[in-house]
Design an enzyme around this catalytic site. Structure first.
Site, PDB file in Angstrom:
ATOM      1  N   ARG A  31       5.414   0.405   2.096  1.00 31.17           N
ATOM      2  CA  ARG A  31       4.987  -0.481   3.288  1.00 31.17           C
ATOM      3  C   ARG A  31       5.323   0.384   4.586  1.00 31.17           C
ATOM      4  NH1 ARG A  31       4.493  -6.162   5.082  1.00 31.17           N
ATOM      5  NH2 ARG A  31       6.174  -6.499   6.657  1.00 31.17           N
ATOM      6  N   ASN A  90       5.999  -3.400  11.958  1.00 24.48           N
ATOM      7  CA  ASN A  90       5.448  -4.658  12.694  1.00 24.48           C
ATOM      8  C   ASN A  90       6.789  -5.583  12.832  1.00 24.48           C
ATOM      9  OD1 ASN A  90       3.092  -5.924  13.399  1.00 24.48           O
ATOM     10  ND2 ASN A  90       2.962  -7.245  11.708  1.00 24.48           N
ATOM     11  N   ARG A  91       7.965  -5.265  12.922  1.00 24.40           N
ATOM     12  CA  ARG A  91       8.849  -5.798  13.295  1.00 24.40           C
ATOM     13  C   ARG A  91       9.893  -4.969  14.198  1.00 24.40           C
ATOM     14  NH1 ARG A  91       6.214  -8.283  10.392  1.00 24.40           N
ATOM     15  NH2 ARG A  91       6.777  -9.910   8.611  1.00 24.40           N
ATOM     16  N   HIS A 126       0.849  -1.046   7.889  1.00 31.15           N
ATOM     17  CA  HIS A 126       1.676  -1.054   6.815  1.00 31.15           C
ATOM     18  C   HIS A 126       0.682  -0.182   5.656  1.00 31.15           C
ATOM     19  CE1 HIS A 126       3.411  -5.310   8.155  1.00 31.15           C
ATOM     20  NE2 HIS A 126       4.267  -4.146   8.225  1.00 31.15           N
ATOM     21  N   GLU A 172      -5.381 -10.205   8.910  1.00 32.76           N
ATOM     22  CA  GLU A 172      -5.409  -9.904   7.559  1.00 32.76           C
ATOM     23  C   GLU A 172      -6.603 -10.041   6.888  1.00 32.76           C
ATOM     24  OE1 GLU A 172      -2.426  -9.468   5.889  1.00 32.76           O
ATOM     25  OE2 GLU A 172      -0.772 -10.288   7.358  1.00 32.76           O
ATOM     26  N   GLU A 214      -1.814  -1.043   2.866  1.00 37.32           N
ATOM     27  CA  GLU A 214      -3.020  -1.953   3.200  1.00 37.32           C
ATOM     28  C   GLU A 214      -4.100  -0.882   3.431  1.00 37.32           C
ATOM     29  OE1 GLU A 214      -1.133  -4.405   6.379  1.00 37.32           O
ATOM     30  OE2 GLU A 214       0.232  -5.237   4.807  1.00 37.32           O
ATOM     31  N   HIS A 233      -4.268  -5.758   9.117  1.00 33.91           N
ATOM     32  CA  HIS A 233      -3.485  -5.844   7.929  1.00 33.91           C
ATOM     33  C   HIS A 233      -4.304  -6.070   7.081  1.00 33.91           C
ATOM     34  CE1 HIS A 233       0.602  -5.787  10.147  1.00 33.91           C
ATOM     35  NE2 HIS A 233      -0.459  -6.218  11.077  1.00 33.91           N
ATOM     36  N   SER A 234      -3.706  -6.342   5.715  1.00 37.08           N
ATOM     37  CA  SER A 234      -4.238  -6.967   4.480  1.00 37.08           C
ATOM     38  C   SER A 234      -2.961  -7.549   3.770  1.00 37.08           C
ATOM     39  CB  SER A 234      -5.228  -6.148   3.642  1.00 37.08           C
ATOM     40  OG  SER A 234      -4.319  -5.052   2.880  1.00 37.08           O
TER      41      SER A 234
HETATM   42 ZN   LIG Z   1       0.371  -5.796   6.859  1.00 36.32          ZN
END
Ligand SMILES: [Zn+2]
Length: 434
Positions: free
Chosen positions: A249, A266-267, A191, A394, A194, A319-320
């Site tokens: 993102r 991430n999907r 993303h 995260e 992040e 991630h964050s």
């Molecule tokens: Zn993320």
């Protein structure tokens, strides 16, 4: 004259860095399932109002962070209190644009901390600088470091990684050498916004390289595994966060809607793709793509992992933010058979991480810890590629700055995450070289 000025403003707006001047960050406190449902429904049209969900969580008693543009502040506040069941909120940031501007200024003004490698580990870096840093690591540590690429992105940028590998054989606990060394994959920046995740990968990689043959734990763990580190997964999105929009993102591919770009990488994975917690709307931030693996970036990483899944035993998708150390599944709240084996590793990581500065992380399976998110990376690495020790992490913080984590937290984040990771590697070593 007026026309010229107006035209000038429009043109400069088109080219400029997206302004978040007077956008506010709100933290919503959701107290029942009706409120969750209300926000879930709203999330589908939020982009129409330039309202952006920073949180992926949509669960009761979990705070939900949302950015609101100045023109929507009154109407969104009204919407939240539109029936008796009012959704309460706090304003976490009064002016997101001012925070971005201040950080940009500090980034430019603050002298870099140069070390022997001439790279400022306490600053965020552009994609070009990160790729130049990879080359520098290979030059400085030629016996340990090499580059690899998983291919090019949609906009033809290299997806360039750093491999760390020693010439020593891995060994079992009793010291007998093993034939096949196992491997580890870590990536950041899937993303784009992040930024702490590429920075943490860079910090950890450099610490492994510069402490090899000095620190016994690091030396041992570098000898036990090969490391594939892709600091920036979503290279196009990351470049876009530096040139156009700090809070972007997704990827940057074209969609069927002319003004909506990119899918959520991430999907987008071909495992229970788009079954829940993902959107089929190309304008949504969790758009799963037109089909599984519609994005060239996820295709290429999956091919690389697939081609190396006889050796890769451990994957982290960094991630964050939220401070979570998570395992599959994401597509369901159910836990996989090997959940305990995976989650005990998270527990070891979180304990060691917390011992450094007291930073608290929560661990568990994605579906239960945050919210159902199908087509995510680690469901595929675990479910299809059989990488047992697959984690989604995260990083800092828990929402004070969110994606805008200040640069003075880069090194502490790197130090504590490294401690967590070393503990996890020791745990994994005990299982794969038993
Ligand atoms: Zn993320």
């Amino acid at each position: 004259m007026v026309t010229f000025i107006l035209l000038g403003t429009i043109v400069s707006n088109v080219c400029a860095y997206k302004s978040y001047s007077k956008h506010q960050l709100w933290r919503l406190h959701v107290e029942n399932n009706e409120q969750v449902a209300k926000l879930l429904e709203f999330s589908r049209i939020a982009h129409l109002h330039d309202i952006n969900f920073w949180s992926e969580e949509f669960r009761m008693n979990m705070p939900i962070d949302i950015s609101i543009p100045p023109e929507a502040i009154d109407s969104f506040s009204e919407y939240l209190s539109s029936n008796d069941d009012k959704i309460k909120y706090d304003v976490v940031m009064n002016d997101i644009g001012a925070v971005i501007d201040r950080q940009k200024l500090l980034h430019k003004l603050r002298p870099s901390t140069f070390n022997a490698d001439d790279f400022a580990y306490d600053k965020y870096h552009t994609l070009e600088d990160i790729h130049a840093w990879i080359d520098k690591m290979v030059q400085t540590y030629p016996t340990l470091a090499s580059t690899f690429t998983v291919g090019q992105s949609y906009e033809k940028r290299d997806m360039k990684g750093l491999k760390i590998s020693s010439s020593k054989l891995a060994t079992k606990r009793d010291g007998t050498p093993v034939n096949q060394k196992k491997a580890v994959w870590w990536d950041g920046g899937i993303h784009a916004r992040e930024w702490i995740s590429p920075a943490t990968n860079i910090f950890i990689a450099h610490t492994l390289l510069s402490n090899y043959s000095k620190d016994p734990t690091i030396t041992h763990l570098v000898d036990q595994f090969d490391y594939y580190i892709l600091p920036v997964f979503n290279v196009d999105g990351y470049a876009y966060t530096w040139s156009k929009d700090r809070l972007w993102r997704k990827t940057r591919s074209k969609t069927i809607i002319p003004l909506c770009f990119g899918a959520d990488p991430n999907r987008n994975w071909d495992y229970k793709w788009c079954e829940g917690g993902a959107s089929r709307d190309p304008c949504s931030d969790t758009y799963c793509g037109g089909k599984p693996f519609s994005e060239i970036e996820t295709v290429q990483v999956s091919k690389f992992i697939g081609a190396h899944n006889d050796t890769i035993v451990h994957y982290i998708n960094f991630h964050s933010y939220s401070q979570l150390w998570m395992t599959p599944w994401g597509y369901t709240t159910k836990k996989p058979d090997q959940f305990k084996l995976q989650d005990d590793g998270s527990a070891a990581a979180v304990d060691a991480l917390g011992a450094v500065f007291g930073t608290q992380y929560v661990h568990g399976n994605i579906g239960a810890t945050i919210y159902v998110a199908s087509g995510n990376t680690v469901d595929w690495t675990s479910g299809t590629a059989n990488v047992t020790f697959s984690y989604a992490v995260e990083l800092r913080d828990t929402g004070e700055y969110g994606f805008l984590l200040p640069e003075d937290q880069i090194i502490p984040t790197g130090q504590e995450t490294l401690a967590g990771e070393l503990a996890l590697l020791k745990y994994i070593e005990g299982h794969v070289y038993a």
